[in-house]
Design a protein around this motif. Structure first.
Motif, PDB file in Angstrom:
ATOM      1  N   VAL A 236      13.237  -4.222 -24.206  1.00  0.00           N
ATOM      2  CA  VAL A 236      13.304  -3.912 -22.782  1.00  0.00           C
ATOM      3  C   VAL A 236      14.361  -4.818 -22.180  1.00  0.00           C
ATOM      4  O   VAL A 236      14.309  -6.041 -22.346  1.00  0.00           O
ATOM      5  CB  VAL A 236      11.946  -4.152 -22.090  1.00  0.00           C
ATOM      6  CG1 VAL A 236      12.054  -3.878 -20.596  1.00  0.00           C
ATOM      7  CG2 VAL A 236      10.880  -3.259 -22.718  1.00  0.00           C
ATOM      8  N   GLY A 237      15.336  -4.230 -21.484  1.00  0.00           N
ATOM      9  CA  GLY A 237      16.418  -5.018 -20.911  1.00  0.00           C
ATOM     10  C   GLY A 237      15.969  -5.875 -19.744  1.00  0.00           C
ATOM     11  O   GLY A 237      14.786  -5.958 -19.405  1.00  0.00           O
ATOM     12  N   HIS A 238      16.915  -6.502 -19.102  1.00  0.00           N
ATOM     13  CA  HIS A 238      16.636  -7.363 -17.963  1.00  0.00           C
ATOM     14  C   HIS A 238      16.383  -6.537 -16.693  1.00  0.00           C
ATOM     15  O   HIS A 238      16.919  -5.453 -16.516  1.00  0.00           O
ATOM     16  CB  HIS A 238      17.804  -8.318 -17.718  1.00  0.00           C
ATOM     17  CG  HIS A 238      18.156  -9.144 -18.924  1.00  0.00           C
ATOM     18  ND1 HIS A 238      17.227  -9.859 -19.626  1.00  0.00           N
ATOM     19  CD2 HIS A 238      19.342  -9.359 -19.551  1.00  0.00           C
ATOM     20  CE1 HIS A 238      17.816 -10.493 -20.630  1.00  0.00           C
ATOM     21  NE2 HIS A 238      19.099 -10.190 -20.613  1.00  0.00           N
ATOM     22  N   HIS A 239      15.559  -7.081 -15.808  1.00  0.00           N
ATOM     23  CA  HIS A 239      15.293  -6.500 -14.483  1.00  0.00           C
ATOM     24  C   HIS A 239      14.726  -5.082 -14.562  1.00  0.00           C
ATOM     25  O   HIS A 239      15.041  -4.237 -13.724  1.00  0.00           O
ATOM     26  CB  HIS A 239      16.575  -6.491 -13.644  1.00  0.00           C
ATOM     27  CG  HIS A 239      17.203  -7.848 -13.479  1.00  0.00           C
ATOM     28  ND1 HIS A 239      16.726  -8.786 -12.590  1.00  0.00           N
ATOM     29  CD2 HIS A 239      18.249  -8.422 -14.112  1.00  0.00           C
ATOM     30  CE1 HIS A 239      17.464  -9.890 -12.680  1.00  0.00           C
ATOM     31  NE2 HIS A 239      18.395  -9.694 -13.586  1.00  0.00           N
ATOM     32  N   CYS A 240      13.882  -4.833 -15.558  1.00  0.00           N
ATOM     33  CA  CYS A 240      13.219  -3.531 -15.665  1.00  0.00           C
ATOM     34  C   CYS A 240      11.848  -3.591 -14.986  1.00  0.00           C
ATOM     35  O   CYS A 240      11.228  -4.654 -14.908  1.00  0.00           O
ATOM     36  CB  CYS A 240      13.037  -3.130 -17.129  1.00  0.00           C
ATOM     37  SG  CYS A 240      14.582  -2.709 -17.974  1.00  0.00           S
ATOM     38  N   VAL A 241      11.382  -2.432 -14.516  1.00  0.00           N
ATOM     39  CA  VAL A 241      10.042  -2.318 -13.934  1.00  0.00           C
ATOM     40  C   VAL A 241       9.327  -1.158 -14.617  1.00  0.00           C
ATOM     41  O   VAL A 241       9.779  -0.011 -14.531  1.00  0.00           O
ATOM     42  CB  VAL A 241      10.086  -2.091 -12.414  1.00  0.00           C
ATOM     43  CG1 VAL A 241       8.661  -1.897 -11.874  1.00  0.00           C
ATOM     44  CG2 VAL A 241      10.762  -3.252 -11.704  1.00  0.00           C
ATOM     45  N   ILE A 242       8.236  -1.471 -15.306  1.00  0.00           N
ATOM     46  CA  ILE A 242       7.417  -0.443 -15.945  1.00  0.00           C
ATOM     47  C   ILE A 242       6.109  -0.400 -15.171  1.00  0.00           C
ATOM     48  O   ILE A 242       5.307  -1.337 -15.215  1.00  0.00           O
ATOM     49  CB  ILE A 242       7.180  -0.767 -17.432  1.00  0.00           C
ATOM     50  CG1 ILE A 242       8.541  -0.902 -18.143  1.00  0.00           C
ATOM     51  CG2 ILE A 242       6.342   0.313 -18.091  1.00  0.00           C
ATOM     52  CD1 ILE A 242       8.455  -1.419 -19.544  1.00  0.00           C
ATOM     53  N   ASN A 243       5.918   0.659 -14.429  1.00  0.00           N
ATOM     54  CA  ASN A 243       4.798   0.724 -13.499  1.00  0.00           C
ATOM     55  C   ASN A 243       3.473   0.980 -14.206  1.00  0.00           C
ATOM     56  O   ASN A 243       3.428   1.280 -15.407  1.00  0.00           O
ATOM     57  CB  ASN A 243       5.077   1.789 -12.434  1.00  0.00           C
ATOM     58  CG  ASN A 243       6.120   1.319 -11.423  1.00  0.00           C
ATOM     59  OD1 ASN A 243       5.835   0.468 -10.593  1.00  0.00           O
ATOM     60  ND2 ASN A 243       7.331   1.861 -11.506  1.00  0.00           N
ATOM     61  N   SER A 244       2.397   0.845 -13.450  1.00  0.00           N
ATOM     62  CA  SER A 244       1.050   0.853 -14.014  1.00  0.00           C
ATOM     63  C   SER A 244       0.754   2.120 -14.807  1.00  0.00           C
ATOM     64  O   SER A 244       1.137   3.223 -14.414  1.00  0.00           O
ATOM     65  CB  SER A 244       0.009   0.686 -12.902  1.00  0.00           C
ATOM     66  OG  SER A 244       0.118   1.731 -11.962  1.00  0.00           O
ATOM     67  N   HIS A 245       0.094   1.907 -15.958  1.00  0.00           N
ATOM     68  CA  HIS A 245      -0.391   2.976 -16.840  1.00  0.00           C
ATOM     69  C   HIS A 245       0.727   3.819 -17.440  1.00  0.00           C
ATOM     70  O   HIS A 245       0.468   4.908 -17.962  1.00  0.00           O
ATOM     71  CB  HIS A 245      -1.405   3.866 -16.111  1.00  0.00           C
ATOM     72  CG  HIS A 245      -2.601   3.104 -15.626  1.00  0.00           C
ATOM     73  ND1 HIS A 245      -3.579   2.636 -16.460  1.00  0.00           N
ATOM     74  CD2 HIS A 245      -2.945   2.697 -14.368  1.00  0.00           C
ATOM     75  CE1 HIS A 245      -4.490   1.992 -15.769  1.00  0.00           C
ATOM     76  NE2 HIS A 245      -4.127   2.003 -14.486  1.00  0.00           N
ATOM     77  N   ALA A 246       1.967   3.329 -17.384  1.00  0.00           N
ATOM     78  CA  ALA A 246       3.046   3.998 -18.119  1.00  0.00           C
ATOM     79  C   ALA A 246       2.964   3.587 -19.588  1.00  0.00           C
ATOM     80  O   ALA A 246       2.452   2.525 -19.927  1.00  0.00           O
ATOM     81  CB  ALA A 246       4.395   3.617 -17.530  1.00  0.00           C
ATOM     82  N   ASP A 247       3.479   4.439 -20.442  1.00  0.00           N
ATOM     83  CA  ASP A 247       3.476   4.195 -21.891  1.00  0.00           C
ATOM     84  C   ASP A 247       4.880   4.481 -22.396  1.00  0.00           C
ATOM     85  O   ASP A 247       5.340   5.620 -22.347  1.00  0.00           O
ATOM     86  CB  ASP A 247       2.445   5.114 -22.562  1.00  0.00           C
ATOM     87  CG  ASP A 247       2.320   4.846 -24.052  1.00  0.00           C
ATOM     88  OD1 ASP A 247       2.908   3.859 -24.533  1.00  0.00           O
ATOM     89  OD2 ASP A 247       1.637   5.635 -24.735  1.00  0.00           O
ATOM     90  N   VAL A 248       5.565   3.454 -22.876  1.00  0.00           N
ATOM     91  CA  VAL A 248       6.978   3.579 -23.230  1.00  0.00           C
ATOM     92  C   VAL A 248       7.186   3.253 -24.707  1.00  0.00           C
ATOM     93  O   VAL A 248       6.728   2.216 -25.190  1.00  0.00           O
ATOM     94  CB  VAL A 248       7.852   2.658 -22.356  1.00  0.00           C
ATOM     95  CG1 VAL A 248       9.328   2.834 -22.696  1.00  0.00           C
ATOM     96  CG2 VAL A 248       7.613   2.947 -20.882  1.00  0.00           C
ATOM     97  N   GLY A 249       7.906   4.122 -25.406  1.00  0.00           N
ATOM     98  CA  GLY A 249       8.146   3.926 -26.831  1.00  0.00           C
ATOM     99  C   GLY A 249       9.612   3.970 -27.205  1.00  0.00           C
ATOM    100  O   GLY A 249       9.947   4.219 -28.365  1.00  0.00           O
ATOM    101  N   ILE A 250      10.526   3.764 -26.248  1.00  0.00           N
ATOM    102  CA  ILE A 250      11.949   3.677 -26.550  1.00  0.00           C
ATOM    103  C   ILE A 250      12.488   2.365 -25.998  1.00  0.00           C
ATOM    104  O   ILE A 250      11.897   1.760 -25.100  1.00  0.00           O
ATOM    105  CB  ILE A 250      12.755   4.860 -25.947  1.00  0.00           C
ATOM    106  CG1 ILE A 250      12.734   4.796 -24.408  1.00  0.00           C
ATOM    107  CG2 ILE A 250      12.233   6.188 -26.467  1.00  0.00           C
ATOM    108  CD1 ILE A 250      13.724   5.747 -23.753  1.00  0.00           C
TER     109      ILE A 250
END
Length: 329
Positions: free
Chosen positions: A253-267
């Protein structure tokens, strides 16, 4: 014997009643020690090369402390303390970074990561869980699963309780390493082998697995799975998760990213990416790339957008399709 050694550490640990190692604490592991260091200790330990686990007693610990007094004062001081130990003491020498084959070797590699001497996926942890025993982690330390019942009875007879915190192959990070400049609200949610960068804040719902972590100054309130590295100044909100998918050995995950609640990320994400709350984004998720006028530019698999900067991923409320907008354009 090679002139170079990958790692060496002196430690104290726990064996079961059959003499098998359950865990080892290595307070000051060394990465790529000097040839002078190895030459000073090899004859005292009887080290002849390769990856070895060598038990030593108080007499050998004292000899090692004297041999290292001027070339490595910190290691010498540690050995002085280990000479006083009533628990088993051990030297673990890894000439090569091969898959772990012993419990002390596995614990050394995990602590190299947690001491920030190696980053996730810079060290070979192949078949780690085939080497580590399943252990009861208690207020009396590590206990062999087969020995828990007897110890529970012994403690009751003495008027005490044996509290079992977890039954797992890996302990919590903070029982072995407390990295500088971090905040962890619930220590049980960060495992040994996690790389927790300086400035990281792990909130109550945050969790970091082994061989994963953060580069620093990030807020973690979601789950970082093994194989994921989060860049600085990023935020993982409650209930979200980062996990390797689509055959990727490492997700970043790069800098200054925001992954909001209950998201699921696989890349892997580039810098300044945003993931909408509740969005499930895997490598093969179909994504419609749009411009600011909401016109379709192209339709691609999410994996084709990995590591690109300034992207916002969200679900179209009318069509239900996953869309991506370049916020810098």
């Amino acid at each position: 014997m090679s002139q170079s050694v990958f790692s060496i550490a002196f430690g104290v640990g726990t064996r079961n009643r059959e003499g098998q190692w359950l865990e080892v604490l290595f307070p000051r592991p060394l990465l790529r020690p000097s040839a002078v260091f190895i030459n000073r200790i090899k004859d005292i330990l009887g080290y002849t090369g390769g990856n070895q686990v060598i038990d030593f007693n108080f007499s050998i610990a004292s000899d090692l402390a004297r041999a290292l007094k001027y070339i490595s004062p910190e290691q010498s001081a540690l050995l002085v303390r280990l000479a006083e130990s009533h628990k088993p003491t051990v030297a673990c020498i890894l000439e090569h970074d091969t898959p772990p084959a012993t419990v002390p070797g596995a614990y050394l590699k995990l602590q190299l990561i947690s001491h920030r001497l190696c980053k996730p996926h810079e060290i070979n942890l192949t078949d780690l869980f085939n080497v580590l025993p399943n252990v009861a982690w208690t207020n009396r330390g590590a206990v062999d699963i087969e020995e828990v019942a007897a110890l529970q009875l012994e403690e009751r007879i003495k008027g005490r309780m044996l509290e079992v915190f977890s039954v797992d192959k890996l302990p919590k990070l903070t029982d072995y390493v407390v990295p500088k400049g971090i905040h962890i609200a619930d220590a049980a949610r960060v495992r040994l082998g996690a790389y927790v960068g300086e400035g990281t804040v792990v909130l109550h719902e945050g969790s970091i697995n082994f061989n994963a972590g953060t580069h620093g100054s990030s807020t973690i309130d979601g789950y970082i799975a093994s194989g994921v590295v989060v860049g600085a100044d990023s935020t993982l909100q409650g209930g979200c998760s980062m996990a390797s998918s689509g055959g990727q050995p490492l997700v970043s995950v790069g800098h200054h990213c925001v992954i909001n609640s209950h998201a699921d990320v696989g890349i892997s994400l580039g810098n300044r990416n945003t993931i909408e709350a509740g969005l499930h984004l895997t490598a093969d998720t179909t994504v419609t790339v749009v411009n600011k006028a909401k016109q379709t530019i192209k339709v691609v698999a999410a994996s084709e957008l990995a590591l690109l900067d300034d992207l916002s991923f969200y679900r179209n409320t009318e069509t239900g399709t996953v869309e991506c907008l370049n916020t810098a354009e």
